[in-house]
Design an enzyme around this catalytic site. Sequence first.
Site, PDB file in Angstrom:
ATOM      1  N   GLN A 182     -10.319  -2.631   2.777  1.00  0.00           N
ATOM      2  CA  GLN A 182      -9.789  -3.312   3.962  1.00  0.00           C
ATOM      3  C   GLN A 182      -9.685  -2.388   5.163  1.00  0.00           C
ATOM      4  O   GLN A 182      -9.200  -2.794   6.218  1.00  0.00           O
ATOM      5  CB  GLN A 182      -8.438  -3.959   3.664  1.00  0.00           C
ATOM      6  CG  GLN A 182      -7.278  -3.007   3.434  1.00  0.00           C
ATOM      7  CD  GLN A 182      -6.049  -3.731   2.927  1.00  0.00           C
ATOM      8  OE1 GLN A 182      -6.017  -4.202   1.786  1.00  0.00           O
ATOM      9  NE2 GLN A 182      -5.011  -3.844   3.747  1.00  0.00           N
ATOM     10  N   MET A 215       0.841  -1.201   0.000  1.00  0.00           N
ATOM     11  CA  MET A 215       0.000   0.000   0.000  1.00  0.00           C
ATOM     12  C   MET A 215       0.876   1.252   0.000  1.00  0.00           C
ATOM     13  O   MET A 215       0.421   2.342   0.360  1.00  0.00           O
ATOM     14  CB  MET A 215      -0.949  -0.005   1.198  1.00  0.00           C
ATOM     15  CG  MET A 215      -2.011  -1.084   1.109  1.00  0.00           C
ATOM     16  SD  MET A 215      -3.510  -0.741   2.063  1.00  0.00           S
ATOM     17  CE  MET A 215      -2.860  -0.672   3.711  1.00  0.00           C
ATOM     18  N   GLY A 216       2.138   1.073  -0.399  1.00  0.00           N
ATOM     19  CA  GLY A 216       3.034   2.219  -0.481  1.00  0.00           C
ATOM     20  C   GLY A 216       3.594   2.600   0.874  1.00  0.00           C
ATOM     21  O   GLY A 216       3.605   1.802   1.810  1.00  0.00           O
ATOM     22  N   GLU A 266       5.908 -11.485   7.439  1.00  0.00           N
ATOM     23  CA  GLU A 266       5.327 -12.243   8.538  1.00  0.00           C
ATOM     24  C   GLU A 266       4.829 -11.364   9.679  1.00  0.00           C
ATOM     25  O   GLU A 266       4.188 -11.868  10.602  1.00  0.00           O
ATOM     26  CB  GLU A 266       6.342 -13.260   9.072  1.00  0.00           C
ATOM     27  CG  GLU A 266       6.577 -14.414   8.108  1.00  0.00           C
ATOM     28  CD  GLU A 266       7.464 -15.497   8.688  1.00  0.00           C
ATOM     29  OE1 GLU A 266       8.093 -15.254   9.752  1.00  0.00           O
ATOM     30  OE2 GLU A 266       7.548 -16.584   8.079  1.00  0.00           O
ATOM     31  N   HIS A 312       9.111   0.986   3.306  1.00  0.00           N
ATOM     32  CA  HIS A 312      10.238   0.991   4.234  1.00  0.00           C
ATOM     33  C   HIS A 312      11.126  -0.201   3.911  1.00  0.00           C
ATOM     34  O   HIS A 312      10.873  -0.946   2.950  1.00  0.00           O
ATOM     35  CB  HIS A 312       9.757   0.970   5.689  1.00  0.00           C
ATOM     36  CG  HIS A 312       8.764  -0.115   5.987  1.00  0.00           C
ATOM     37  ND1 HIS A 312       9.083  -1.452   5.992  1.00  0.00           N
ATOM     38  CD2 HIS A 312       7.436  -0.060   6.297  1.00  0.00           C
ATOM     39  CE1 HIS A 312       8.027  -2.164   6.294  1.00  0.00           C
ATOM     40  NE2 HIS A 312       7.005  -1.362   6.475  1.00  0.00           N
ATOM     41  N   ASP A 357       2.448  -9.339   9.480  1.00  0.00           N
ATOM     42  CA  ASP A 357       1.003  -9.551   9.327  1.00  0.00           C
ATOM     43  C   ASP A 357       0.765 -11.048   9.128  1.00  0.00           C
ATOM     44  O   ASP A 357       0.298 -11.485   8.072  1.00  0.00           O
ATOM     45  CB  ASP A 357       0.474  -8.744   8.143  1.00  0.00           C
ATOM     46  CG  ASP A 357       0.652  -7.246   8.352  1.00  0.00           C
ATOM     47  OD1 ASP A 357      -0.070  -6.679   9.177  1.00  0.00           O
ATOM     48  OD2 ASP A 357       1.533  -6.655   7.697  1.00  0.00           O
ATOM     49  N   SER A 397       4.558   1.123   8.046  1.00  0.00           N
ATOM     50  CA  SER A 397       4.288   2.472   7.527  1.00  0.00           C
ATOM     51  C   SER A 397       3.706   3.356   8.617  1.00  0.00           C
ATOM     52  O   SER A 397       3.886   4.581   8.611  1.00  0.00           O
ATOM     53  CB  SER A 397       3.332   2.383   6.340  1.00  0.00           C
ATOM     54  OG  SER A 397       3.885   1.583   5.315  1.00  0.00           O
ATOM     55  N   GLY A 412      11.457  -3.019   5.206  1.00  0.00           N
ATOM     56  CA  GLY A 412      10.782  -4.311   5.216  1.00  0.00           C
ATOM     57  C   GLY A 412      10.188  -4.633   3.859  1.00  0.00           C
ATOM     58  O   GLY A 412      10.347  -5.748   3.343  1.00  0.00           O
ATOM     59  N   HIS A 413       9.530  -3.651   3.247  1.00  0.00           N
ATOM     60  CA  HIS A 413       8.999  -3.843   1.898  1.00  0.00           C
ATOM     61  C   HIS A 413      10.130  -4.154   0.911  1.00  0.00           C
ATOM     62  O   HIS A 413      10.017  -5.045   0.063  1.00  0.00           O
ATOM     63  CB  HIS A 413       8.288  -2.570   1.412  1.00  0.00           C
ATOM     64  CG  HIS A 413       7.034  -2.227   2.146  1.00  0.00           C
ATOM     65  ND1 HIS A 413       6.898  -1.080   2.876  1.00  0.00           N
ATOM     66  CD2 HIS A 413       5.852  -2.890   2.257  1.00  0.00           C
ATOM     67  CE1 HIS A 413       5.695  -1.031   3.394  1.00  0.00           C
ATOM     68  NE2 HIS A 413       5.029  -2.119   3.045  1.00  0.00           N
TER      69      HIS A 413
END
Length: 292
Positions: free
Chosen positions: A71, A40-41, A160, A44, A162, A198, A46-47
């Site tokens: 969501q 979702m932009g 992970e 960071h 989420d 985020s 992690g992405h």
Amino acid sequence: MFAVNFNKTAMPIFYGKAALMTFLKSFKTQNTTIGFVPTMGALHKGHLSLMQQSLQENQITVVSIFVNPTQFNNLDDLSKYPRTLDEDTEKINGLNRDIVIYAPSVEDIYEGNVVSQTFDFDGLENQMEGKFRPGHFDGVGTIVKRLFEIVTPDNAYFGEKDFQQLQIVKKMTQKNKLPVTINGCPIYREKNGLAMSSRNERLTKQEREEASAIYKTILQAKDLFYNKTATEVHDWVESVFANTSGFELEYFTIADEETLLTCDEKLEDKNYRAFIAVFVNNIRLIDTISLK
């Protein structure tokens, strides 16, 4: 192995699904594997770690950047969610590898009908996040399914942090017989242990440092779980946050990794995981840790 060479000065960015699907179709005929990282932009590290894994395992990587309205059960949360496409594009360019970006509009995804499909996730949706965010996982299932249909990836990558969402996506993919391999990737943390998110950008510097208490607490909970019951660990975590100013514990749960059902009695053949959601100055943060 087939290699894809894009123009370094013009990384492909698609705003409409028709053009993206046409672009990707030609690679499908060459037995090229497509990796996919839905986001979702507000990207960071992690992405970016998900993208790096996809780049290592596939010839083409597609990254979607789309704030999915279905969501969000809290409209205020939706309106405050950061939209930073230019900055996100720069970060992806910084990987020094070629990635296709798909940054659609709501209309391109939903075609005027912004509603969620209803899914049966075999009860996974009723635990933890599902109890506090009604309709959230139908929204997640809806957007992930639509993106899979557009991108037609061979592999998809999810963090992970989420973990419940990861299990939901696996279940949706399985039940809909979608030809996608779902890959869970380790949580990427800040130096103080706080899980990267985020939402962290909305914390003050002091709050961001203090929020490290979330990870420290679940680390201690993991140690306690060796000799304590799940109920005893749960009560201990509740007491920690009840006596910590500035934090509001929404839930702490020890659950079976596969079913996400709360652990009532420890069984040797089960893998358990701790899940937590905490508000720090009205900013909701989640974390999780394996209790193996």
